[in-house]
Motif scaffolding. Structure first.
Motif, PDB file in Angstrom:
ATOM      1  N   ALA A   4       0.494  -1.443   0.028  1.00  0.00           N
ATOM      2  CA  ALA A   4       0.760  -0.455   0.245  1.00  0.00           C
ATOM      3  C   ALA A   4       0.909   1.151  -0.225  1.00  0.00           C
ATOM      4  CB  ALA A   4      -0.796   0.192   1.402  1.00  0.00           C
ATOM      5  N   VAL A   5       0.115   1.896  -0.259  1.00  0.00           N
ATOM      6  CA  VAL A   5       1.449   3.599  -0.365  1.00  0.00           C
ATOM      7  C   VAL A   5       0.563   4.263   0.689  1.00  0.00           C
ATOM      8  CG1 VAL A   5       1.817   5.344  -1.716  1.00  0.00           C
ATOM      9  CG2 VAL A   5       1.022   3.367  -3.415  1.00  0.00           C
ATOM     10  N   MET A   6       1.621   4.935   1.210  1.00  0.00           N
ATOM     11  CA  MET A   6       1.570   5.599   2.568  1.00  0.00           C
ATOM     12  C   MET A   6       3.113   6.911   2.636  1.00  0.00           C
ATOM     13  SD  MET A   6       1.688   2.241   5.213  1.00  0.00           S
ATOM     14  CE  MET A   6       0.743   3.654   6.400  1.00  0.00           C
ATOM     15  N   TYR A   7       2.106   7.748   3.593  1.00  0.00           N
ATOM     16  CA  TYR A   7       2.961   8.655   4.292  1.00  0.00           C
ATOM     17  C   TYR A   7       2.457   9.020   5.275  1.00  0.00           C
ATOM     18  CZ  TYR A   7      -1.044  11.570   3.014  1.00  0.00           C
ATOM     19  OH  TYR A   7      -2.729  11.426   2.798  1.00  0.00           O
ATOM     20  N   GLU A   8       3.791   9.378   5.969  1.00  0.00           N
ATOM     21  CA  GLU A   8       4.223   9.829   6.961  1.00  0.00           C
ATOM     22  C   GLU A   8       4.103  11.331   7.853  1.00  0.00           C
ATOM     23  OE1 GLU A   8       6.829   7.718   9.403  1.00  0.00           O
ATOM     24  OE2 GLU A   8       5.761   6.093   9.625  1.00  0.00           O
ATOM     25  N   SER A   9       3.978  12.305   6.570  1.00  0.00           N
ATOM     26  CA  SER A   9       3.962  13.962   6.599  1.00  0.00           C
ATOM     27  C   SER A   9       3.697  14.344   5.480  1.00  0.00           C
ATOM     28  CB  SER A   9       5.234  13.798   7.002  1.00  0.00           C
ATOM     29  OG  SER A   9       6.747  13.570   5.595  1.00  0.00           O
ATOM     30  N   PHE A  10       3.078  15.767   5.749  1.00  0.00           N
ATOM     31  CA  PHE A  10       2.623  15.969   4.462  1.00  0.00           C
ATOM     32  C   PHE A  10       3.672  16.579   3.461  1.00  0.00           C
ATOM     33  CE2 PHE A  10      -0.325  16.478   7.527  1.00  0.00           C
ATOM     34  CZ  PHE A  10      -1.327  15.364   7.272  1.00  0.00           C
ATOM     35  N   GLY A  11       3.715  16.984   1.907  1.00  0.00           N
ATOM     36  CA  GLY A  11       4.370  17.197   1.232  1.00  0.00           C
ATOM     37  C   GLY A  11       4.324  17.021  -0.329  1.00  0.00           C
ATOM     38  N   GLY A  12       5.344  17.296  -1.067  1.00  0.00           N
ATOM     39  CA  GLY A  12       5.338  16.107  -2.280  1.00  0.00           C
ATOM     40  C   GLY A  12       5.577  14.679  -2.687  1.00  0.00           C
ATOM     41  N   PRO A  13       5.339  14.879  -4.161  1.00  0.00           N
ATOM     42  CA  PRO A  13       5.168  13.565  -4.399  1.00  0.00           C
ATOM     43  C   PRO A  13       6.437  12.369  -3.051  1.00  0.00           C
ATOM     44  CG  PRO A  13       5.058  14.345  -6.174  1.00  0.00           C
ATOM     45  CD  PRO A  13       5.421  15.670  -4.761  1.00  0.00           C
ATOM     46  N   GLU A  14       7.828  13.203  -3.461  1.00  0.00           N
ATOM     47  CA  GLU A  14       8.302  12.411  -2.372  1.00  0.00           C
ATOM     48  C   GLU A  14       8.002  12.121  -0.749  1.00  0.00           C
ATOM     49  OE1 GLU A  14       8.588  16.492  -0.367  1.00  0.00           O
ATOM     50  OE2 GLU A  14       8.592  15.332  -3.131  1.00  0.00           O
ATOM     51  N   VAL A  15       7.357  12.599   0.148  1.00  0.00           N
ATOM     52  CA  VAL A  15       6.906  11.951   1.082  1.00  0.00           C
ATOM     53  C   VAL A  15       6.235  10.127   0.702  1.00  0.00           C
ATOM     54  CG1 VAL A  15       6.853  14.345   2.304  1.00  0.00           C
ATOM     55  CG2 VAL A  15       4.308  13.008   0.759  1.00  0.00           C
ATOM     56  N   LEU A  16       5.489   9.760  -0.430  1.00  0.00           N
ATOM     57  CA  LEU A  16       4.625   8.661  -0.993  1.00  0.00           C
ATOM     58  C   LEU A  16       5.799   7.635  -0.769  1.00  0.00           C
ATOM     59  CD1 LEU A  16       2.476  10.242  -3.630  1.00  0.00           C
ATOM     60  CD2 LEU A  16       1.655   9.963  -1.623  1.00  0.00           C
ATOM     61  N   GLU A  17       4.925   6.802   0.373  1.00  0.00           N
ATOM     62  CA  GLU A  17       6.375   5.382   0.224  1.00  0.00           C
ATOM     63  C   GLU A  17       5.310   3.948  -0.310  1.00  0.00           C
ATOM     64  OE1 GLU A  17       8.769   5.378   3.418  1.00  0.00           O
ATOM     65  OE2 GLU A  17       9.440   7.232   3.686  1.00  0.00           O
ATOM     66  N   LEU A  18       6.036   3.455  -1.033  1.00  0.00           N
ATOM     67  CA  LEU A  18       5.131   2.071  -1.241  1.00  0.00           C
ATOM     68  C   LEU A  18       5.739   1.177  -0.507  1.00  0.00           C
ATOM     69  CD1 LEU A  18       3.365   0.145  -2.829  1.00  0.00           C
ATOM     70  CD2 LEU A  18       5.134  -0.408  -4.755  1.00  0.00           C
ATOM     71  N   ARG A  19       4.956   0.487   0.862  1.00  0.00           N
ATOM     72  CA  ARG A  19       5.495  -0.166   1.624  1.00  0.00           C
ATOM     73  C   ARG A  19       4.804  -1.429   1.951  1.00  0.00           C
ATOM     74  NH1 ARG A  19       5.983   4.035   6.847  1.00  0.00           N
ATOM     75  NH2 ARG A  19       7.415   5.225   6.131  1.00  0.00           N
ATOM     76  N   GLU A  20       5.742  -2.690   2.506  1.00  0.00           N
ATOM     77  CA  GLU A  20       4.510  -3.619   2.735  1.00  0.00           C
ATOM     78  C   GLU A  20       3.717  -3.364   3.746  1.00  0.00           C
ATOM     79  OE1 GLU A  20       7.135  -7.407   3.093  1.00  0.00           O
ATOM     80  OE2 GLU A  20       6.974  -7.581   1.076  1.00  0.00           O
ATOM     81  N   VAL A  21       2.409  -4.589   3.973  1.00  0.00           N
ATOM     82  CA  VAL A  21       1.383  -3.923   4.874  1.00  0.00           C
ATOM     83  C   VAL A  21       0.451  -5.505   5.627  1.00  0.00           C
ATOM     84  CG1 VAL A  21       0.693  -1.446   4.683  1.00  0.00           C
ATOM     85  CG2 VAL A  21      -0.353  -3.137   3.726  1.00  0.00           C
ATOM     86  N   PRO A  22       0.322  -5.608   6.305  1.00  0.00           N
ATOM     87  CA  PRO A  22      -0.672  -6.961   6.632  1.00  0.00           C
ATOM     88  C   PRO A  22      -2.024  -6.875   5.600  1.00  0.00           C
ATOM     89  CG  PRO A  22      -0.425  -5.305   8.873  1.00  0.00           C
ATOM     90  CD  PRO A  22       0.363  -5.079   7.694  1.00  0.00           C
TER      91      PRO A  22
END
Length: 300
Positions: A4-22
């Motif tokens: 899933a794509v997640m982000y932990e801070s607000f900002g531009g495209p650089e804050v978006l991360e594809l992570r493994e999730v349950p």
């Protein structure tokens, strides 16, 4: 695990991360969809970029990304009727759509034969917003309607739906969009200072309705041209006396109207670009530049 794509801070495209999730699973009254395409909307990166926008949608950090999806049902929870594993579907999952799986409760829409997943993934926000914007001002045969932001994701629906309703369409855009707008059925006009004069030249008989899909310039121009406020709508700005609307206002039959028009060949959805989920940042950067003609699809 799933992605899933997640982000932990607000900002531009650089804050978006594809992570493994349950991996999520459907509970009672729920359906799990294996997502094949996520449709990208300006509101998606607006929420991720600006805390004030996120607050309006109830989004808090950490957050997931995306709103529109299409895919295949692969789990059906207890108590759910009308859907079975293997059904092609599309729908909305605010802040969760850019993922391998989404778990949602109905309403969920069946994808008709003849409608691809990338096209289906554009309907929940862009398509329904266009319907709501036009319905709010009662666009029909004999109207000359001015559409602001006509080459964008909502605009491609609005121009064609207004034309199908029998209206003449004047659509604002940059010079580089003019041929694209003509192909959609609109008479193009450049936005910016002097818009009212340019519209007068194109519509000597006057403009009867307007919808502003980008900000407020088109709505304010329509008022200056004598269009009654009740025949002007906005979706991304506020003008005194003018109705602001969006997908949430779409009529119950809106999805059917859109898919029928697509299947019947009266409406096409230009997919400007397609990116794999691993390249989501590039897709967001492209759309944030505001020069995309049509929609952007993210494949999983």
């Amino acid at each position: 695990m799933s992605r899933a794509v997640m982000y932990e801070s607000f900002g531009g495209p650089e804050v978006l991360e594809l992570r493994e999730v349950p991996e999520p699973h459907a509970g009672p009254g729920e359906i799990r969809v294996r997502v094949t395409v996520t449709g990208l909307n300006p509101m998606d990166w607006g929420i991720a970029a600006r805390p004030e926008v996120a607050a309006r949608f109830g989004t808090t950090l950490p957050a997931r990304f995306g709103s529109d999806f299409a895919g295949v049902v692969d789990e059906v929870g207890d108590g759910v009727t009308g859907f079975a594993v293997g059904d092609r579907v599309f729908g909305g999952a605010l802040g969760r759509a850019a993922a391998d799986f989404v778990v949602v409760a109905p309403p969920l829409f069946r994808t008709p034969a003849g409608v691809s997943d990338d096209v289906a993934s554009t309907i929940p926000v862009a398509g329904l917003t266009a319907v709501a914007a036009l319905d709010a001002i009662g666009v029909g045969a004999g109207d000359t309607v001015l559409i602001g932001g006509a080459a964008g994701g909502v605009g491609v629906f609005a121009v064609q739906l207004a034309t199908l309703a029998g209206a003449q369409v004047i659509g604002t855009g940059s010079a580089g969009t003019f041929e694209f707008l003509r192909e959609l059925g609109a008479v193009p006009v450049a936005y910016g200072p002097g818009l009212a004069d340019r519209v007068r030249a194109l519509a000597p008989g006057g403009v009867t309705a307007a919808t502003d899909l980008f900000g407020v310039e088109t709505a304010e121009t329509a008022l200056a041209l004598g269009v009654p406020a009740e025949r002007i709508s906005t979706v991304a700005g506020q003008v005194a006396g003018v109705r602001s609307t969006g997908a949430f206002d779409a009529a119950p039959d809106a999805v059917g109207r859109i898919t029928d028009a697509i299947v019947g060949g009266g409406l096409t959805v230009p997919i400007a670009a397609t990116f794999p989920i691993e390249k989501l940042r590039d897709a967001v950067a492209l759309q944030a530049g505001r020069h995309v003609h049509g929609k952007i699809a993210i494949t999983l």
